[in-house]
Design a protein around this motif. Structure first.
Motif, short mmCIF file in Angstrom:
data_model
loop_
_atom_site.label_atom_id
_atom_site.label_comp_id
_atom_site.label_asym_id
_atom_site.label_seq_id
_atom_site.Cartn_x
_atom_site.Cartn_y
_atom_site.Cartn_z
N THR A 1 -3.94 5.72 5.66
CA THR A 1 -4.41 5.00 4.47
C THR A 1 -3.57 3.75 4.23
O THR A 1 -4.08 2.73 3.76
CB THR A 1 -4.34 5.92 3.24
OG1 THR A 1 -4.97 7.17 3.54
CG2 THR A 1 -5.03 5.28 2.05
N SER A 2 -2.27 3.83 4.55
CA SER A 2 -1.38 2.69 4.32
C SER A 2 -1.54 1.59 5.35
O SER A 2 -0.98 0.50 5.18
CB SER A 2 0.08 3.17 4.32
OG SER A 2 0.53 3.47 5.63
N THR B 1 2.17 1.84 -3.46
CA THR B 1 1.08 2.28 -4.33
C THR B 1 0.75 3.76 -4.09
O THR B 1 0.56 4.54 -5.05
CB THR B 1 -0.17 1.42 -4.09
OG1 THR B 1 0.15 0.04 -4.33
CG2 THR B 1 -1.31 1.83 -5.01
N LEU B 2 0.70 4.16 -2.84
CA LEU B 2 0.42 5.55 -2.50
C LEU B 2 1.53 6.48 -2.99
O LEU B 2 1.27 7.55 -3.55
CB LEU B 2 0.24 5.69 -0.99
CG LEU B 2 -1.06 5.12 -0.42
CD1 LEU B 2 -0.96 4.97 1.10
CD2 LEU B 2 -2.25 6.01 -0.77
N GLU B 3 2.77 6.06 -2.81
CA GLU B 3 3.89 6.89 -3.24
C GLU B 3 3.92 7.06 -4.76
O GLU B 3 4.21 8.14 -5.26
CB GLU B 3 5.20 6.29 -2.74
CG GLU B 3 5.40 6.44 -1.24
CD GLU B 3 6.67 5.79 -0.74
OE1 GLU B 3 7.13 6.15 0.36
OE2 GLU B 3 7.22 4.91 -1.45
N LEU C 1 0.82 -1.20 0.00
CA LEU C 1 0.00 0.00 0.00
C LEU C 1 0.86 1.26 0.00
O LEU C 1 0.55 2.25 -0.68
CB LEU C 1 -0.92 0.00 1.22
CG LEU C 1 -2.15 -0.91 1.13
CD1 LEU C 1 -2.82 -1.03 2.49
CD2 LEU C 1 -3.14 -0.37 0.10
N THR C 2 1.95 1.24 0.74
CA THR C 2 2.85 2.40 0.79
C THR C 2 3.43 2.69 -0.59
O THR C 2 3.46 3.84 -1.05
CB THR C 2 3.97 2.16 1.81
OG1 THR C 2 3.39 2.00 3.12
CG2 THR C 2 4.95 3.33 1.83
N ALA D 1 1.45 7.27 -6.60
CA ALA D 1 0.39 8.23 -6.92
C ALA D 1 0.68 9.63 -6.36
O ALA D 1 -0.14 10.54 -6.50
CB ALA D 1 -0.95 7.73 -6.39
N PHE E 1 -1.63 10.16 4.77
CA PHE E 1 -1.69 8.86 4.09
C PHE E 1 -1.03 7.74 4.89
O PHE E 1 -1.11 6.57 4.49
CB PHE E 1 -1.09 8.98 2.68
CG PHE E 1 -1.89 9.88 1.80
CD1 PHE E 1 -3.07 9.44 1.23
CD2 PHE E 1 -1.50 11.20 1.58
CE1 PHE E 1 -3.85 10.27 0.44
CE2 PHE E 1 -2.27 12.04 0.79
CZ PHE E 1 -3.45 11.58 0.22
N HIS F 1 1.04 10.39 -3.11
CA HIS F 1 0.39 10.60 -1.82
C HIS F 1 1.38 10.29 -0.69
O HIS F 1 1.46 9.14 -0.22
CB HIS F 1 -0.85 9.73 -1.69
CG HIS F 1 -1.90 10.01 -2.73
ND1 HIS F 1 -2.30 11.29 -3.04
CD2 HIS F 1 -2.64 9.18 -3.52
CE1 HIS F 1 -3.24 11.24 -3.98
NE2 HIS F 1 -3.45 9.97 -4.29
N THR F 2 2.12 11.29 -0.28
CA THR F 2 3.17 11.06 0.71
C THR F 2 2.99 11.87 1.99
O THR F 2 3.83 11.79 2.89
CB THR F 2 4.55 11.41 0.11
OG1 THR F 2 4.56 12.78 -0.29
CG2 THR F 2 4.85 10.52 -1.11
#
Length: 496
Positions: free
Chosen positions: A212-213, A198-200, A195-196, A202, A209, A204-205
């Motif tokens: 979210t992770s 995937t967020l990075e 998840l981390t 996009a 978040f 989203h850091t």
């Protein structure tokens, strides 16, 4: 008859099971009398209109742990235990953390050096096992358990600490064999990593978040897996810092099957939410793992306190300064959420927050408050009845509370070495006005009043809740060195 060193008079005394109007006579650092109209002591404390409670036992806090290069915890044993005393806590149990490649005994010896003669309140050590080598499993850990380090923590996440399921099973077998208590940080590391990433990808850091992770499903899965591993080995475990309703559901399910499973939660899951991670980089102040959940989740955690699901409430105090290149801004920069040191301060505010919003609102009783914050932690970690209660022969660790004292929490009023509190501006009613450790005042009239070094190290006995219950031998639980099925299999002839 020998006189009293100190007499506490006219207070309402509460333990986990009793509430009574009584005077307390103290001699030689211990409670030696409970009664009415006791003879005068050399020191007299009038507790009229006050509550007289056992000093708190904060059984999950982090002080001066070895950190990755460039990071440093803000509180050592002096400042951390000073803040504990000012919040009514008289015993703390921080962690001697093994570094991979280091012996477990070396980690314990290093932690004693860090503690030195700094502590204001009494303290014991948990161990953190990150490298369960054969020497650790067969020699060091059993010997340390026998010497009074009778609890250890297992991580299912963090790359430098996590263990796989087989390693966890082997450690649980040692806990079972030697009567120790295993504490488990239950989050699924691989899910968090995916998840981390995937967020990075996009972009989203931001601190927001972090939550979210680490959704509730990740805690739920790891909690269920930890329960399954403990069931296989047939040993009690404690799930630490339970944050979410989905993990709570797993614990209820296990309890419904008759498993001896214990659970801890923390004030951050009662008072903070994922919203507190927003607002730009200020949200880094509330980055901890597991993260605070949504506000509706707070009600579920409160219900778990009121109905007995939770055994203890700890602070999980993990102190990093916000505006510090060795703290929440590594290298002096705002960094992506994965690089923000995890943890929030809370040693001093743990008890007032829970008293104000728990006892005064009727969510929990005064006796439940004592049980969750003092008696159960002492029992769980082999310190009861010396700690965690007010009884003849117990240490005179006592917090005298003004239940009507109104305080607005501000960091400038606190006594840790952190430059913020996540509870800034919250209003509470009820605060300890005097704290005694073994009969000596360490907090009185708004001032810390004990020198560093007053606190003593406490070797722990075998945890009460990890011992076999009456009848266990009859129903097949906790007998011998292996669960019955494995023991019978080992004795069976080949191919039987």
């Amino acid at each position: 008859m020998q006189g009293f060193d100190t007499v506490i008079r006219n207070g309402l005394v509460a333990t986990a099971s009793e509430t009574m109007q009584a005077d307390i006579g103290i001699r030689g650092g211990r409670v030696v009398a409970l009664g009415q109209e006791l003879a005068r002591g050399r020191d007299e404390i009038d507790a009229r209109g006050k509550l007289v409670l056992p000093g708190g036992v904060d059984a999950h806090c982090h002080l001066d742990q070895p950190m990755d290069e460039g990071l440093r915890m803000a509180d050592d044993f002096a400042s951390g235990t000073r803040s504990a005393a000012c919040g009514g806590t008289t015993t703390v149990i921080p962690f001697a953390a093994q570094i991979k490649g280091q012996s477990l005994r070396a980690a314990v010896e290093d932690y004693h050096r860090r503690a030195g003669r700094k502590a204001v309140v009494d303290y014991a050590f948990h161990m953190i096992v990150t490298d369960p080598t054969e020497q650790v499993l067969r020699e060091e850990l059993p010997a340390l358990i026998a010497e009074g380090y009778s609890s250890f923590k297992i991580y299912m996440t963090y790359d430098d600490m996590k263990l796989d399921d087989r390693q966890i099973l082997r450690l649980l077998a040692v806990a079972r064999r030697h009567g120790a208590l295993a504490m488990i940080h239950a989050e699924n590391a691989d899910c968090i990593a995916w998840l981390t990433e995937t967020l990075e990808e996009a972009g989203h850091t931001a601190p927001l978040f972090h939550a979210t992770s680490r959704p509730m499903a990740i805690e739920r899965e790891a909690t269920h897996r930890a329960i399954t591993l403990s069931e296989l080995v047939d040993v009690p475990i404690l799930i630490v810092h339970v944050s979410g309703r989905e993990a709570i559901e797993q614990i209820r399910w296990a309890r419904g099957r008759g498993m001896r499973l214990y659970a801890e939660t923390c004030p951050q899951y009662l008072f903070l939410s994922a919203d507190d991670l927003g607002g730009g980089y200020e949200g880094a102040k509330c980055v901890c793992s597991p993260p605070p959940r949504d506000r509706a989740n707070q009600r579920v955690v409160w219900e778990g306190l009121s109905d007995g699901l939770f055994t203890i409430v700890s602070s999980d105090h993990a102190p990093f300064r916000f505006d510090d290149p060795q703290g929440k801004k590594p290298g002096g920069k705002e960094v992506a959420f994965r690089h923000i040191p995890n943890g929030i301060p809370g040693l001093e505010t743990r008890l007032p927050l829970l008293f104000s919003e728990g006892v005064r609102t009727g969510r929990i009783t005064l006796n439940q408050f004592v049980s969750l914050t003092a008696t159960n932690p002492a029992r769980l970690y082999g310190l009861h009845p010396r700690k965690g209660t007010i009884a003849i022969g117990s240490d005179a660790d006592i917090a005298i509370w003004d239940p009507n004292k109104e305080v607005t929490i501000e960091n400038r009023l606190l006594h840790h070495d952190v430059d913020y509190t996540p509870y800034e501006g919250m209003q509470v009613t009820g605060w300890p006005v005097t704290t005694l450790v073994r009969g000596e005042r360490v907090w009185d009239e708004g001032k810390p009043c004990a020198p560093s070094g007053h606190g003593e190290f406490l070797p722990c006995g075998k945890p009460e809740m990890a011992r076999p219950k009456p009848g266990d031998a009859a129903n097949g639980a906790y007998v011998g060195n292996l669960p019955d099925a494995l023991a019978k299999l080992a004795k069976a002839p080949p191919h039987a």
